[in-house]
Write a protein that holds these residues in place. Structure first.
Motif, PDB file in Angstrom:
ATOM      1  N   ASP A  87      28.452  47.180  54.700  1.00  0.00           N
ATOM      2  CA  ASP A  87      28.853  45.766  54.732  1.00  0.00           C
ATOM      3  C   ASP A  87      30.038  45.510  53.818  1.00  0.00           C
ATOM      4  N   VAL A  88      29.966  46.043  52.617  1.00  0.00           N
ATOM      5  CA  VAL A  88      31.067  45.862  51.658  1.00  0.00           C
ATOM      6  C   VAL A  88      32.350  46.457  52.211  1.00  0.00           C
ATOM      7  N   ASP A  89      32.209  47.643  52.818  1.00  0.00           N
ATOM      8  CA  ASP A  89      33.395  48.297  53.369  1.00  0.00           C
ATOM      9  C   ASP A  89      34.014  47.456  54.482  1.00  0.00           C
ATOM     10  N   ASP A  90      33.174  46.919  55.397  1.00  0.00           N
ATOM     11  CA  ASP A  90      33.697  46.100  56.502  1.00  0.00           C
ATOM     12  C   ASP A  90      34.345  44.815  55.985  1.00  0.00           C
ATOM     13  N   ALA A  91      33.670  44.153  55.070  1.00  0.00           N
ATOM     14  CA  ALA A  91      34.215  42.904  54.533  1.00  0.00           C
ATOM     15  C   ALA A  91      35.483  43.143  53.731  1.00  0.00           C
ATOM     16  N   PHE A  92      35.477  44.240  52.973  1.00  0.00           N
ATOM     17  CA  PHE A  92      36.647  44.568  52.157  1.00  0.00           C
ATOM     18  C   PHE A  92      37.868  44.760  53.053  1.00  0.00           C
ATOM     19  N   ARG A  93      37.664  45.537  54.124  1.00  0.00           N
ATOM     20  CA  ARG A  93      38.786  45.791  55.038  1.00  0.00           C
ATOM     21  C   ARG A  93      39.230  44.494  55.730  1.00  0.00           C
ATOM     22  N   LEU A  94      38.287  43.582  56.016  1.00  0.00           N
ATOM     23  CA  LEU A  94      38.668  42.301  56.632  1.00  0.00           C
ATOM     24  C   LEU A  94      39.563  41.493  55.698  1.00  0.00           C
ATOM     25  N   PHE A  95      39.121  41.310  54.505  1.00  0.00           N
ATOM     26  CA  PHE A  95      39.871  40.450  53.583  1.00  0.00           C
ATOM     27  C   PHE A  95      41.103  41.129  53.012  1.00  0.00           C
ATOM     28  N   LEU A  96      41.144  42.443  53.169  1.00  0.00           N
ATOM     29  CA  LEU A  96      42.343  43.153  52.714  1.00  0.00           C
ATOM     30  C   LEU A  96      43.565  42.757  53.533  1.00  0.00           C
ATOM     31  N   ASN A  97      43.335  42.189  54.695  1.00  0.00           N
ATOM     32  CA  ASN A  97      44.455  41.693  55.515  1.00  0.00           C
ATOM     33  C   ASN A  97      45.125  40.477  54.896  1.00  0.00           C
ATOM     34  N   TYR A  98      44.427  39.836  53.969  1.00  0.00           N
ATOM     35  CA  TYR A  98      44.935  38.573  53.427  1.00  0.00           C
ATOM     36  C   TYR A  98      45.153  38.611  51.913  1.00  0.00           C
ATOM     37  N   LYS A  99      44.544  39.602  51.236  1.00  0.00           N
ATOM     38  CA  LYS A  99      44.687  39.705  49.788  1.00  0.00           C
ATOM     39  C   LYS A  99      45.053  41.135  49.422  1.00  0.00           C
ATOM     40  N   SER A 100      45.561  41.314  48.227  1.00  0.00           N
ATOM     41  CA  SER A 100      45.966  42.648  47.779  1.00  0.00           C
ATOM     42  C   SER A 100      44.750  43.495  47.404  1.00  0.00           C
ATOM     43  N   GLN A 101      44.980  44.824  47.333  1.00  0.00           N
ATOM     44  CA  GLN A 101      43.903  45.751  46.978  1.00  0.00           C
ATOM     45  C   GLN A 101      43.312  45.393  45.616  1.00  0.00           C
ATOM     46  N   LYS A 102      44.175  45.095  44.686  1.00  0.00           N
ATOM     47  CA  LYS A 102      43.718  44.777  43.339  1.00  0.00           C
ATOM     48  C   LYS A 102      42.860  43.518  43.327  1.00  0.00           C
ATOM     49  N   ASP A 103      43.322  42.468  44.043  1.00  0.00           N
ATOM     50  CA  ASP A 103      42.556  41.222  44.102  1.00  0.00           C
ATOM     51  C   ASP A 103      41.204  41.451  44.751  1.00  0.00           C
ATOM     52  N   MET A 104      41.181  42.271  45.798  1.00  0.00           N
ATOM     53  CA  MET A 104      39.924  42.514  46.506  1.00  0.00           C
ATOM     54  C   MET A 104      38.935  43.276  45.633  1.00  0.00           C
ATOM     55  N   GLU A 105      39.443  44.189  44.877  1.00  0.00           N
ATOM     56  CA  GLU A 105      38.555  44.944  43.988  1.00  0.00           C
ATOM     57  C   GLU A 105      37.913  44.016  42.961  1.00  0.00           C
ATOM     58  N   GLU A 106      38.686  43.041  42.460  1.00  0.00           N
ATOM     59  CA  GLU A 106      38.125  42.093  41.502  1.00  0.00           C
ATOM     60  C   GLU A 106      37.050  41.225  42.162  1.00  0.00           C
ATOM     61  N   TYR A 107      37.329  40.788  43.390  1.00  0.00           N
ATOM     62  CA  TYR A 107      36.353  39.960  44.096  1.00  0.00           C
ATOM     63  C   TYR A 107      35.049  40.727  44.357  1.00  0.00           C
ATOM     64  N   PHE A 108      35.166  41.971  44.836  1.00  0.00           N
ATOM     65  CA  PHE A 108      33.989  42.726  45.277  1.00  0.00           C
ATOM     66  C   PHE A 108      33.343  43.544  44.163  1.00  0.00           C
ATOM     67  N   GLU A 109      33.874  43.416  42.965  1.00  0.00           N
ATOM     68  CA  GLU A 109      33.289  44.139  41.834  1.00  0.00           C
ATOM     69  C   GLU A 109      31.825  43.760  41.637  1.00  0.00           C
ATOM     70  N   VAL A 110      31.495  42.502  41.864  1.00  0.00           N
ATOM     71  CA  VAL A 110      30.119  42.053  41.649  1.00  0.00           C
ATOM     72  C   VAL A 110      29.148  42.767  42.595  1.00  0.00           C
ATOM     73  N   LEU A 111      29.600  42.998  43.832  1.00  0.00           N
ATOM     74  CA  LEU A 111      28.740  43.721  44.775  1.00  0.00           C
ATOM     75  C   LEU A 111      28.580  45.181  44.361  1.00  0.00           C
ATOM     76  N   ASP A 112      29.650  45.761  43.870  1.00  0.00           N
ATOM     77  CA  ASP A 112      29.572  47.149  43.409  1.00  0.00           C
ATOM     78  C   ASP A 112      28.591  47.262  42.246  1.00  0.00           C
ATOM     79  N   LEU A 113      28.636  46.305  41.317  1.00  0.00           N
ATOM     80  CA  LEU A 113      27.720  46.334  40.171  1.00  0.00           C
ATOM     81  C   LEU A 113      26.272  46.146  40.618  1.00  0.00           C
ATOM     82  N   ILE A 114      26.065  45.236  41.556  1.00  0.00           N
ATOM     83  CA  ILE A 114      24.711  45.006  42.068  1.00  0.00           C
ATOM     84  C   ILE A 114      24.212  46.228  42.839  1.00  0.00           C
ATOM     85  N   LEU A 115      25.130  46.848  43.583  1.00  0.00           N
ATOM     86  CA  LEU A 115      24.758  48.060  44.325  1.00  0.00           C
ATOM     87  C   LEU A 115      24.336  49.165  43.354  1.00  0.00           C
TER      88      LEU A 115
END
Length: 749
Positions: free
Chosen positions: A638-666
């Motif tokens: 799920d994280v991978d699919d969502a990350f790739r979706l939003f990567l179309n609109y935000k930078s890699q760095k911004d996306m990593e900051e957004y999805f960091e919380v999911l990585d920590l929870i995972l």
């Protein structure tokens, strides 16, 4: 300077200055005796002459008194004889009757001749009067001649009609008919006099000031006759009939009072009123043109002072009359303009014109007491309030009508949206029309040169803008609510119209910001602060509406996804349902990106990512037992699919900051019981303790039994307490996660 008197001792001292002078004493005495005798003789002669003159004066005084008494006696005799001539003249009665008959014959002959000549004289007068009246501005060569002849004929008429009082009614009717033409000509002449008085300025402009002099000469002459007639009437009223009958003028004078002076001044006043009435009527529909074209008034005042005043006697005070009447007539027209409820531009122009009027009158050295009462009773400042009220009314009317139309279009959504030059959805009027109206009023206020006026207009514009913003927020909320609750009752195209509204709000914020930048240099710091506050408030309001629109766009995405998102972390989720969510979001985002302003789209993306994460985290926080490791693998996908979706609109760095919380929870979900604390600590340092969320997450792990969950949570809670771990200064997304109570979670399972 008179010499000081000499004493006897001093006089003797002058003669006896030595012992030898004693021998001369006898000679000196004789000399002095001779001088004394000479002086005594001269004094006696003078006294005698004076006594003689006094006797002569007394004699003449007595003689004069005798003569005066004699004259008085003779006058008494004459008076007695005159009062009753019959006692002296036996035939006096016959003489008196003959004299009366002769006098009547003479008067009758004179009356008949005057009646016969009157028609020819009136014809000549009428010709002269028509000739002079044809050109009212002069030179009027016959004015004095006409007046002279009419004065004679009028005196003849008055005397004749007075004598005819004892005649038969037929005779009186005949005389009235004979004098009808004279009466008509006199009325024509009176009207001509009034017309001349009403055209004094035009006459002097033509260089015929002498006509005015003749006019005033006639008025003065008639004025004196009026005074005589009034005085005679007063005497006749107060005196006995026999006393009044001694004066022929009292019997014959039946003069009609002319009042030429008052008629002339009234004609001048009426002509001034008429002139201002014509000027106002000419520009009745354009008050601005009236104010611009009224400059002739100042030229008239200059002409009056230079050319009209010398033609009038000082007692007329003609300059004061003209100024007062000009001021009074102008005040009437100004009040008419104000009463007509003119536009804001007219009120502001009128306010400035009144200030200039006072200045111009001072430059012309017009005494201030002649300008009383002041125009608009000195309440010209009320024009500013009227101006502001007009602006308020106009802004309210325009905004109300515009909002009514736009809200109807927004709710019905019958017309296709326009696409602007940038390819973005736009409303048909919106921001452009509103700020065009606002800028018009701002420009008018700027012309006043008063910061207070400009600040008030800005404040009222802000009030209108805020009112419109509130209506848009309520409308968007209502339309979204209807779409969610009663989709079958709502018109299609809400997404597109919300996009257009968001774009319109951003344009409005730009317009407001440009307006603020334009106005700030024009006013002092005092008003700059006020305008800055109001316009920044309006800008914030527009951005709030735009924010409301983008949030509604996000809400509409997740409203469509409700059937899918409610299955997150439920049994169907393990089969992979996020792909459907991702594709739905992508479809919406493609439309948003194409037609939404890039700045708003960027904000929407940020809010959308937060909304997605929040939906996902809320589902995770309230999930039933998770199958480990299947759940963690699915989360990674799920994280991978969502990350790739939003990567179309935000930078890699911004996306990593957004999805960091999911990585920590995972990490917490994947860690073994022994090391789960380490993963938690990484999460807690970033997002705070979140014990309720973490406890729910640990309990949801299917690979941990009750004792294992208790052991892990005891360790976590103890560490949090020992380290005194607190929430971060800036709240993270975890602050928004909603955790259901145990009973609700039980129902879900």
């Amino acid at each position: 300077m008179a010499a000081a008197p000499v004493s006897a001792a001093q006089a003797i001292g002058e003669y006896l200055q030595s012992p030898d002078d004693l021998v001369k004493v006898s000679a000196y005495r004789k000399k002095l005796e001779k001088e004394k005798a000479s002086i005594d003789a001269r004094l006696k002669s003078g006294v005698k002459e004076q006594l003689q003159a006094t006797r002569e004066g007394l004699r003449k005084l007595l003689s004069t008194r005798a003569n005066v008494q004699a004259i008085k006696d003779e006058m008494v005799i004459i008076d007695r004889e005159c009062s009753d001539p019959q006692t002296q003249v036996a035939t006096f009665d016959q003489i008196s009757r003959v004299s009366m008959v002769h006098r009547n014959f003479v008067q009758t002959e004179e009356m008949v001749n005057n009646l016969l000549d009157m028609e020819s004289k009136l014809s000549e007068i009428g010709y002269m009067l028509d000739d002079d009246s044809a050109n009212i501005t002069g030179p009027a060569p016959n004015l004095l001649v006409i007046h002279y002849y009419l004065k004679q004929l009028e005196a003849f008429r008055n005397q004749t009609m007075h004598q005819a009082k004892k005649a038969s009614s037929d005779a009186r009717i005949y005389l009235v008919r004979r004098f009808e033409r004279l009466h008509t000509v006199i009325e024509q002449f009176d009207q001509y006099i009034i017309n001349l008085a009403g055209n004094v300025l035009d006459i002097v402009r033509e260089g015929n000031g002498h006509v005015i002099v003749r006019l005033i000469k006639i008025a003065e002459m008639e004025g004196r006759e009026d005074e005589k007639a009034i005085a005679i009437r007063l005497v006749k009223k107060a005196a006995k009939l026999d006393a009044a009958s001694k004066f022929k003028s009292m019997i014959a004078n039946a003069r009609v009072i002319k009042h030429y002076r008052s008629k002339i001044t009234k004609a001048i006043a009426d002509s001034i009123k008429a002139k201002f009435e014509r000027a106002h009527k000419q520009d009745e529909n354009d008050p601005m043109a009236f104010l611009e074209n009224i400059q002739w008034m100042y030229a008239d005042i200059i002409r009056i002072q230079s050319d009209v005043v010398p033609c009038f006697p000082a007692e007329y005070d003609i300059y004061s009359l003209y100024i007062r009447e000009y001021h009074k007539a102008l005040n009437v027209q100004i009040n008419k303009i104000v009463a007509s409820e003119p536009g804001a531009n007219v009120l502001l122009a009128l306010f400035e014109w009144l200030k200039q009027y006072k200045k111009d009158m001072r430059e012309l050295e017009v005494p201030s007491d002649l300008l009383e009462p002041p125009l608009l009773d000195g309440k010209e400042q009320s024009l500013i309030e009227d101006y502001l009220q007009v602006i308020i009314k106009k802004l309210d009317e325009w905004s109300s009508n515009m909002m009514k139309t736009e809200l109807e279009e927004f709710v019905s959504r019958q017309d296709p949206l326009e696409v602007d030059a940038d390819g973005q959805y736009a409303t048909q009027g919106g921001a452009g029309i509103l700020f065009q109206m606002v800028n018009q009023q701002i420009d008018l206020a700027t012309e006043s040169g008063q910061g207070a006026i400009l600040a008030r207009v800005v404040a009222e514009s802000n009030r209108v803008m805020r009112g419109m913003q509130e209506q848009w927020v309520k409308t968007v909320e209502q339309e979204y609510k209807t779409q969610v609750e009663k989709p079958e009752e709502i018109a299609p195209g809400l997404v597109e119209y919300v996009i257009a509204l968001a774009n319109d709000m951003l344009k409005s914020a730009d317009y407001a910001e440009a307006l603020l930048a334009r106005l700030e240099p024009l006013v002092s710091e005092k008003y700059r602060v006020q305008m800055n506050e109001k316009l920044n408030d309006a800008i914030d309001g527009y951005l709030d509406v735009a924010k409301k629109c983008t949030q509604t766009l996000i809400d509409m995405i997740f409203n469509d996804l409700k059937p899918v998102t409610k299955n997150l972390f439920q049994p169907p989720w393990y089969d992979g349902i996020l792909a459907q969510i991702v594709e739905t979001i992508r479809d919406y985002m493609d439309d948003y990106k194409e037609f939404l302003n890039p700045s708003l789209f960027e904000l929407l993306v940020e809010d959308l990512i937060d909304a997605f994460l929040l939906v996902y985290l809320n589902a995770l926080a309230n999930s039933p037992k998770l199958k480990i490791p299947a759940a963690t693998e699915r989360i990674k996908d799920d994280v991978d699919d969502a990350f790739r979706l939003f990567l179309n609109y935000k930078s890699q760095k911004d996306m990593e900051e957004y999805f960091e919380v999911l990585d920590l929870i995972l990490g917490i979900l994947e860690a073994s019981k022994e090391i789960v604390f380490l993963s938690y600590w990484s999460f807690a340092k970033k997002h705070g303790p979140n014990l309720a969320f973490v406890e729910g997450l640990i309990k949801a792990r299917g690979d941990l039994d009750r004792s294992g969950v208790s052991e892990v949570m005891d360790t976590i809670k103890r560490k949090v307490k020992d380290e005194n771990l607190a929430d971060p200064p800036e709240p993270t997304i975890m602050k928004k996660v909603a955790i259901q109570n145990a009973f609700s979670r039980f129902l879900r399972t």
